[in-house]
Scaffold this motif. Structure first.
Motif: not given
Length: 87
Positions: A17-19, A38-39
């Motif tokens: 996850s990027d979150d 990263e995103e």
């Protein structure tokens, strides 16, 4: 990831996850090893990351078969499954 976790598989579950908040919540699911990355802007990028992160995190060895599930477009409900090899 939650649905997979509920089945209590013998295999490791890697969640990308990027979150950071999402990753923390996923860590609460049985057997899930969450990693903040990263995103993620494409399914291809997610596959590539999964193939390398799984070995870096010692969840598989290079050459092991892995199953990547995800939502496409990124953020959608799970609707794509890909079988690949850990690198």
């Amino acid at each position: 990831t939650g649905r997979v976790s509920r089945e209590r598989p013998n295999a490791s579950i890697l969640a990308l996850s990027d979150d950071e908040t999402v990753a923390r919540n996923l860590q609460l699911c049985w057997g899930v090893h969450a990693v903040v990355v990263e995103e993620l802007d494409s399914f291809a990028k997610m596959n590539e990351l999964a193939e390398t992160v799984v070995t870096r995190e010692h969840l598989a060895e290079a050459g092991d078969t892995i199953v990547v599930v995800g939502g496409f477009p990124i953020g959608a409900s799970v609707n794509t499954v890909r079988i690949g090899k850990a690198r």
